[in-house]
Write an enzyme that holds these catalytic residues in place. Structure first.
Site, short mmCIF file in Angstrom:
data_model
loop_
_atom_site.label_atom_id
_atom_site.label_comp_id
_atom_site.label_asym_id
_atom_site.label_seq_id
_atom_site.Cartn_x
_atom_site.Cartn_y
_atom_site.Cartn_z
N SER A 43 0.83 -1.19 0.00
CA SER A 43 0.00 0.00 0.00
C SER A 43 0.88 1.27 0.00
CB SER A 43 -0.96 -0.04 1.20
OG SER A 43 -1.97 0.90 1.09
N ASP A 165 -5.99 -3.62 -2.17
CA ASP A 165 -4.98 -3.37 -1.14
C ASP A 165 -4.26 -4.64 -0.66
OD1 ASP A 165 -3.56 -2.34 1.05
OD2 ASP A 165 -5.34 -2.32 2.35
#
Length: 289
Positions: A43, A165
């Protein structure tokens, strides 16, 4: 500095705007010309990873601090109009190509292998994708997928498969990196010791939105358990000298979507200074066979 015979890996946790702590750490490492064989980021950690590989100190912090309050960068208007809280065009085209240029040539020329951790929405499992030519949409999509948070991001298709993610399936992929051959790992966390993740209060919404992807829903539901177990194992490995952990020494008061630039600056400086204070110990760690 000279790298030991064992492959040295750098693992960068995510955490949204808490990534400025990581930016501080890697800026100190770059100042010392401290290079590793490979880096994997999750991320926000993936965004910091590409700046490290491109040898662009200050850029990771500068972009966040400059645009944290810019609605073109992050806004609920963007979420409503595009499906992405972080605007795709502004974040992944306008900034790196115009406003704060990313050094694509330096990234491509670097000997450091760079990976972004993503979550395969079909399988609910983590994948560590090699980032190569960042001038292509494929390269940027891998980076974007790693930071595409559930509920506030569109699915990112890579080779026709939806991803989101990386933190959902593997927030701290140090074990995966070890299996990939990086025997010595430096792990940069964005939470202080003692932190543990709570169950996701948004699970009812996640179950509805991603009902076509039951394995992804299961990964979201189990994320806090997996994360907390990983932290416990990592702390034990750190105590045994098997990995080297750099993390905030104070409770982090910066939110995932923080807009207070003063708080961001303080956390960035903490990262830089803590990396500096631990550097002698780090050198001993990498020298130990």
């Amino acid at each position: 500095m000279q790298i030991p015979s064992k492959k040295l890996g750098l693992v960068l946790e995510g955490g949204g705007m808490r990534g400025v702590y990581t930016a501080g750490v890697i800026d100190f490492l770059l100042e010392q010309n401290f290079l590793v064989d490979g880096v994997v980021g999750v991320s926000a950690g993936a965004v910091q990873a590409v700046n490290y590989v491109a040898n662009q100190p200050k850029r990771g912090f500068r972009v966040i601090a400059t645009y944290a309050n810019d609605k073109r960068y992050m806004s609920f208007r963007s979420l409503l109009l595009t499906g992405d809280l972080f605007n795709k065009k502004f974040c992944y085209e306008t900034i790196p190509n115009e406003l704060d240029p990313f050094d694509y040539a330096a990234f491509e020329a670097s000997p450091i292998k760079c990976y972004a951790t993503v979550t395969n929405v079909m399988t609910g499992e983590a994948e560590n994708l090699l980032l190569k030519d960042m001038t292509t949409s494929e390269g940027m999509d891998k980076l974007r997928a790693s930071g595409s948070l559930p509920l506030v991001s569109r699915l990112v298709n890579i080779d026709g498969i939806p991803h989101l993610d990386g933190g959902v399936a593997d927030s701290i992929p140090y074990k995966a990196f070890q299996r990939m051959g990086y025997e010595k790992c430096i792990v940069v966390l964005t939470r202080a010791k003692g932190y543990r993740k709570d169950p996701n209060a948004l699970m009812p919404l996640i179950r509805v939105k991603y009902r076509k992807y039951p394995k992804f829903v299961e990964a979201c539901a189990n994320r806090y358990r997996v994360y907390n177990q990983t932290l416990e194992e990592l702390e034990e490995a750190d105590a045994r000298g098997e990995v080297f952990v750099i993390r905030p020494q104070k409770t982090v008061k910066v939110a995932r979507l923080e807009k207070d630039v003063n708080k961001l600056n303080v956390l960035y400086e903490e990262g830089f200074e803590e990396a500096k204070a631990m550097f002698d110990d780090l050198k001993k760690f990498i020298a130990k066979e």
